[in-house]
Design a protein around this motif. Structure first.
Motif, short mmCIF file in Angstrom:
data_model
loop_
_atom_site.label_atom_id
_atom_site.label_comp_id
_atom_site.label_asym_id
_atom_site.label_seq_id
_atom_site.Cartn_x
_atom_site.Cartn_y
_atom_site.Cartn_z
N UNK A 1 -3.22 4.23 4.64
CA UNK A 1 -2.08 3.40 4.26
C UNK A 1 -2.54 1.98 3.95
N UNK A 2 -3.53 1.50 4.70
CA UNK A 2 -4.09 0.17 4.39
C UNK A 2 -4.65 0.15 2.97
N UNK A 3 -5.30 1.23 2.56
CA UNK A 3 -5.82 1.31 1.20
C UNK A 3 -4.69 1.31 0.17
N UNK A 4 -3.61 2.02 0.47
CA UNK A 4 -2.46 2.03 -0.44
C UNK A 4 -1.92 0.61 -0.62
N UNK A 5 -1.79 -0.13 0.48
CA UNK A 5 -1.24 -1.48 0.42
C UNK A 5 -2.20 -2.43 -0.31
N UNK A 6 -3.50 -2.32 -0.03
CA UNK A 6 -4.48 -3.17 -0.71
C UNK A 6 -4.50 -2.88 -2.21
N UNK A 7 -4.35 -1.60 -2.57
CA UNK A 7 -4.31 -1.23 -3.98
C UNK A 7 -3.12 -1.86 -4.68
N UNK A 8 -2.05 -2.11 -3.92
CA UNK A 8 -0.86 -2.76 -4.48
C UNK A 8 -0.91 -4.28 -4.38
N UNK A 9 -2.07 -4.82 -3.99
CA UNK A 9 -2.24 -6.27 -3.97
C UNK A 9 -1.84 -6.95 -2.68
N UNK A 10 -1.68 -6.21 -1.59
CA UNK A 10 -1.28 -6.81 -0.30
C UNK A 10 -2.52 -7.09 0.56
#
Length: 400
Positions: A220-229
């Motif tokens: 989930x951290x990867x998902x958020x980082x991929x979205x610029x968070x």
């Protein structure tokens, strides 16, 4: 008189002769001096003693600096300078847009049995009661649940009766509409991580041991980082030694900071510190990984409630995601009920959905908890966590 003088002369001569013999014998007995020893080139030079005179410096012509040959660096061993260890390379995760579409083939590989089975039954020339019972059995085996199955069969029977003729294309469209209605298309499945009035968003991840909870938090951290968070991870699973290390590894891969505490320490304290550091760093999201609890251990479940209360001293939780293993089927619903009683579940993450033909658990768990499935895991790859899209899921169920 002459006789006396002669006797004296003889005595003198005798005494002189005897003296010469004694001196000669002494000279013959004296040993020659030993030869001088060769200098020992291995011995260190003798230390000077007090009173020794310094050697008179020799007068040698001095060479100017220009004539002195300086080393050019080619001769002799070179000095190796060790470089500091390189910082871990930050990965750029795959964008989340369309991730489920990319994984659709993998999903349909395991779920097609349900859709094809239903289409085959609906395509029979005569849909008698026995055929409808087979349709019900197919849905129940797929873990759709008793009540949702009954609703689906009743709606299908009515529409097929009205439709009359049933071409394959018509049947497929009919089944797709009914399954979409069952899964739900009007539900907000957004993972809430951006509250309007504050920062950061706070997400707590809960679930029993073995469901892939820590791995899901990292993904989930990867998902958020991929979205610029920007993300801070809280390793509040202090009872499993490898959990904090595993979560920190996930964080380092995408540049997320991990807050951890001592082994067997207080999970609530770690969660509290994670939110505090997230605020100080000004990150967008704090993800808190909690210990996997067996639902039969009431005391440990109470502790999970404590973590939630302590975190909310900073700010209210924006999401409480329950991680469920799709392969456990109806047993997962028992776990879900207990967790829902302790913390207010706001969303569900279904892992290992690609490893089971029981995709109907999506419908059953939503009905049981009254909350939507927001994320699904479709493999062991780092980017195999995807937002749940009902249309893509149903298309995978029934095939093209």
């Amino acid at each position: 008189m002459e006789t006396i003088i002669l006797a004296v002369v003889i005595a003198v001569v005798v005494i002189a002769a005897l003296g010469g013999l004694v001196v000669g014998s002494r000279k013959r007995k004296q040993l020659p001096p030993p030869p001088p020893a060769a200098p020992d080139i291995t011995a260190p030079p003798a230390e000077p003693h007090v009173g020794d005179e310094a050697e008179t410096p020799r007068e040698e012509p001095r060479r100017p600096l220009e004539e002195v040959d300086l080393p050019d660096g080619s001769a002799g061993p070179s000095v190796v300078v060790e470089e500091p260890p390189a910082a871990p390379q930050i990965e750029i995760p795959e964008p989340t847009a369309g991730r489920l579409v990319r994984l659709r083939t993998r999903l349909s590989r395991s779920q097609n049995a349900l859709g094809k089975g239903l289409l085959t039954l609906l395509s029979r020339e005569h849909l008698d009661d026995e055929t409808w019972e087979e349709i019900e059995d197919t849905l129940l085996v797929a873990d759709v649940g008793v009540q949702p199955t009954q609703e689906l069969v009743d709606s299908l029977r009515e529409r097929v009766k009205v439709l009359g003729t049933r071409t394959p294309a018509e049947l497929r469209g009919l089944l797709r509409e009914e399954l979409l209605k069952l899964v739900g298309t009007d539900v907000d499945r957004t993972v809430r991580t951006e509250p309007e009035d504050r920062k950061p968003g706070i997400v707590m991840v809960v679930g029993v041991n073995g469901t892939g909870k820590t791995t899901t938090t990292g993904k989930l951290a990867r998902v958020l980082v991929a979205d610029g968070r920007t993300v801070v991870l809280g390793a509040a699973d202090t009872f499993r030694a490898a959990a904090a290390d595993q979560l920190q590894t996930w964080g380092e891969r995408v540049g997320a900071h991990t807050v951890r505490g001592p082994e067997a320490g207080d999970p609530a304290s770690v969660a509290f510190d994670a939110v505090k550091e997230g605020k100080e760093m000004g990150v967008d999201v704090v993800l808190i990984d909690t210990a996997g609890r067996l639902h039969t251990k009431t005391g440990l479940m109470d502790e999970l409630g404590k973590v939630k209360r302590v975190v909310e001293k900073h700010a209210p939780l924006d999401e409480v995601l329950l991680v469920l293993d799709a392969t456990t089927g109806q047993n997962g619903l028992v776990q879900a009920r207990v967790f829902a009683e302790v913390v207010d579940i706001t969303g569900i993450v279904l892992t290992k959905l690609d490893g089971t033909a029981k995709g109907g658990i999506v419908v059953a768990v939503q009905r049981e908890l009254g909350v939507p499935v927001k994320l699904i895991g479709l493999g062991e790859g780092a980017d195999d966590l995807a937002p749940f899209e009902p249309a893509a899921f149903v298309d995978a169920l029934i095939g093209d």
